[in-house]
Design an enzyme around this catalytic site. Structure first.
Site, PDB file in Angstrom:
ATOM      1  N   HIS A  56       0.841  -1.200   0.000  1.00  0.00           N
ATOM      2  CA  HIS A  56       0.000   0.000   0.000  1.00  0.00           C
ATOM      3  C   HIS A  56       0.872   1.244   0.000  1.00  0.00           C
ATOM      4  O   HIS A  56       2.085   1.160   0.169  1.00  0.00           O
ATOM      5  CB  HIS A  56      -1.001  -0.014   1.153  1.00  0.00           C
ATOM      6  CG  HIS A  56      -0.399   0.086   2.519  1.00  0.00           C
ATOM      7  ND1 HIS A  56       0.437  -0.866   3.049  1.00  0.00           N
ATOM      8  CD2 HIS A  56      -0.510   1.050   3.483  1.00  0.00           C
ATOM      9  CE1 HIS A  56       0.809  -0.512   4.271  1.00  0.00           C
ATOM     10  NE2 HIS A  56       0.246   0.655   4.560  1.00  0.00           N
ATOM     11  N   HIS A  58       1.383   3.967   1.898  1.00  0.00           N
ATOM     12  CA  HIS A  58       1.903   4.755   3.023  1.00  0.00           C
ATOM     13  C   HIS A  58       3.426   4.891   2.966  1.00  0.00           C
ATOM     14  O   HIS A  58       4.133   3.953   2.610  1.00  0.00           O
ATOM     15  CB  HIS A  58       1.471   4.124   4.352  1.00  0.00           C
ATOM     16  CG  HIS A  58       0.031   4.394   4.681  1.00  0.00           C
ATOM     17  ND1 HIS A  58      -0.695   3.616   5.542  1.00  0.00           N
ATOM     18  CD2 HIS A  58      -0.823   5.363   4.238  1.00  0.00           C
ATOM     19  CE1 HIS A  58      -1.934   4.099   5.628  1.00  0.00           C
ATOM     20  NE2 HIS A  58      -2.032   5.149   4.837  1.00  0.00           N
ATOM     21  N   ASP A  60       5.724   4.868   5.163  1.00  0.00           N
ATOM     22  CA  ASP A  60       6.570   3.927   5.903  1.00  0.00           C
ATOM     23  C   ASP A  60       6.621   2.548   5.228  1.00  0.00           C
ATOM     24  O   ASP A  60       7.205   1.605   5.779  1.00  0.00           O
ATOM     25  CB  ASP A  60       6.126   3.822   7.379  1.00  0.00           C
ATOM     26  CG  ASP A  60       4.738   3.271   7.548  1.00  0.00           C
ATOM     27  OD1 ASP A  60       3.858   3.581   6.715  1.00  0.00           O
ATOM     28  OD2 ASP A  60       4.498   2.522   8.519  1.00  0.00           O
ATOM     29  N   HIS A  61       6.046   2.429   4.047  1.00  0.00           N
ATOM     30  CA  HIS A  61       6.158   1.210   3.235  1.00  0.00           C
ATOM     31  C   HIS A  61       6.770   1.492   1.861  1.00  0.00           C
ATOM     32  O   HIS A  61       7.043   0.559   1.105  1.00  0.00           O
ATOM     33  CB  HIS A  61       4.787   0.545   3.063  1.00  0.00           C
ATOM     34  CG  HIS A  61       4.237   0.030   4.361  1.00  0.00           C
ATOM     35  ND1 HIS A  61       4.212  -1.306   4.691  1.00  0.00           N
ATOM     36  CD2 HIS A  61       3.734   0.693   5.432  1.00  0.00           C
ATOM     37  CE1 HIS A  61       3.709  -1.448   5.910  1.00  0.00           C
ATOM     38  NE2 HIS A  61       3.407  -0.249   6.379  1.00  0.00           N
ATOM     39  N   HIS A 114      -7.596  -0.402   5.554  1.00  0.00           N
ATOM     40  CA  HIS A 114      -6.503   0.454   6.048  1.00  0.00           C
ATOM     41  C   HIS A 114      -6.248   1.561   5.018  1.00  0.00           C
ATOM     42  O   HIS A 114      -6.238   2.747   5.348  1.00  0.00           O
ATOM     43  CB  HIS A 114      -5.270  -0.406   6.272  1.00  0.00           C
ATOM     44  CG  HIS A 114      -4.064   0.340   6.741  1.00  0.00           C
ATOM     45  ND1 HIS A 114      -3.981   0.928   7.975  1.00  0.00           N
ATOM     46  CD2 HIS A 114      -2.878   0.612   6.110  1.00  0.00           C
ATOM     47  CE1 HIS A 114      -2.795   1.518   8.095  1.00  0.00           C
ATOM     48  NE2 HIS A 114      -2.111   1.344   6.984  1.00  0.00           N
ATOM     49  N   ASP A 133      -0.397  -3.878   6.213  1.00  0.00           N
ATOM     50  CA  ASP A 133      -1.032  -3.322   7.412  1.00  0.00           C
ATOM     51  C   ASP A 133      -2.510  -3.700   7.519  1.00  0.00           C
ATOM     52  O   ASP A 133      -3.311  -2.947   8.077  1.00  0.00           O
ATOM     53  CB  ASP A 133      -0.898  -1.790   7.426  1.00  0.00           C
ATOM     54  CG  ASP A 133       0.525  -1.338   7.710  1.00  0.00           C
ATOM     55  OD1 ASP A 133       1.395  -2.204   7.932  1.00  0.00           O
ATOM     56  OD2 ASP A 133       0.769  -0.116   7.694  1.00  0.00           O
ATOM     57  N   HIS A 171       4.118  -4.515  10.789  1.00  0.00           N
ATOM     58  CA  HIS A 171       4.644  -3.853  11.996  1.00  0.00           C
ATOM     59  C   HIS A 171       4.755  -4.826  13.166  1.00  0.00           C
ATOM     60  O   HIS A 171       3.984  -5.774  13.280  1.00  0.00           O
ATOM     61  CB  HIS A 171       3.717  -2.708  12.438  1.00  0.00           C
ATOM     62  CG  HIS A 171       3.708  -1.547  11.504  1.00  0.00           C
ATOM     63  ND1 HIS A 171       4.551  -0.459  11.643  1.00  0.00           N
ATOM     64  CD2 HIS A 171       2.960  -1.294  10.397  1.00  0.00           C
ATOM     65  CE1 HIS A 171       4.312   0.416  10.674  1.00  0.00           C
ATOM     66  NE2 HIS A 171       3.354  -0.061   9.902  1.00  0.00           N
TER      67      HIS A 171
HETATM   68 ZN   LIG Z   1      -0.035   1.726   6.470  1.00  0.00          ZN
END
Ligand SMILES: [Zn+2]
Length: 255
Positions: A56, A58, A60-61, A114, A133, A171
């Site tokens: 996805h 985001h 942090d990915h 998400h 996530d 995570h």
């Molecule tokens: Zn995420």
């Protein structure tokens, strides 16, 4: 030959994963939270990065994608619905598509909730799923872009995978998730034994993943929203599972 996996930490609580096909030498990073730990893992294994499979959009990915792509010229595979928000995309995939890493083949499963275009990669022959996530160990992702109903449907799709599927999540939230889960199911024996196991793993400096679908089905309240005891335990006996799920997710947001 079976797939090989290298698991490591990125940023503050993200997991990084490399998936390696020993037959062809192909190696994929699942998401790219940041380049440096992925490069360290490549160095440690001697594997050469050929692909990045994105779950996805985001940051942090995805923040590590361009640095890795510039260096390794790897192919970037991403969910069609979010490709515009992800840098360096070469190939887009959607529900029912196959994403390959060398000879390793995954089924793409759309898991909105998400984010709206979130996907999971299920490598059925190796019994491995990368779920980003959407599902966490004893938890699930925050419902940010989609609806509670979408997230509940997405979790059921993942729950339907074979019990012995090894699940890699985005995570490390396991201990906090267990603390919350025990407020929903304080007398769940499988959950209590998982709590003891996870504490030991963390204390020993080990990872708490991969988890299995079979274990999560017994321990994770978010995918147990249709278990009558769970509904009854939060005062919602007889209510539809999607409403029970929404209540559990709402409680977790405030926990
Ligand atoms: Zn995420």
């Amino acid at each position: 030959m079976p797939a090989e996996i290298r698991l490591f930490r990125c940023l503050s609580d993200n997991y990084g994963v490399l998936l390696h096909d020993p037959d062809t030498g192909a190696t994929a990073a699942i998401d790219a939270p940041e380049a440096a730990p992925i490069e360290s893992a490549l160095k440690a294994t001697g594997w050469k990065l050929t692909d990045i499979l994105v779950t996805h959009h985001h940051a942090d990915h995805t923040d590590g994608i361009m640095e890795l792509k510039n260096k390794y010229k790897c192919r970037v595979v991403a969910p069609a619905a979010e490709a515009a928000k992800i840098p360096g995309v070469d190939e887009t995939v959607k529900e029912g598509d196959k994403a390959k890493v060398g000879n390793l083949v995954s089924n793409v499963i759309e898991t909105p909730g998400h984010t709206l275009g979130h996907i999971a990669y299920w490598f059925h022959a190796d019994k491995i799923a990368f779920v980003g996530d959407t599902l966490f160990s004893i938890g699930c992702g925050r419902v940010i872009e989609g609806t509670m109903d979408q997230m509940w449907s997405s979790l059921q799709k993942l729950r339907d995978l074979p019990d012995d599927t090894r699940v890699y999540v985005g995570h490390e939230y396991t201990l906090a998730n267990i603390k919350f889960a025990l407020t929903i199911e304080p007398s769940n024996a499988a959950l209590k034994s998982r709590a003891a196991e996870a504490e030991k793993q963390i204390a020993g400096g080990h990872f708490t993943i991969p988890v299995t679908i079979g274990a999560e089905k017994k321990q994770n309240p978010f995918i147990r929203a249709d278990v009558p005891e769970v509904a009854a335990g939060i005062g919602m006996a007889g209510k539809p599972a999607n409403e029970v799920f929404a209540e559990i997710r709402t409680r977790k947001n405030k926990f």
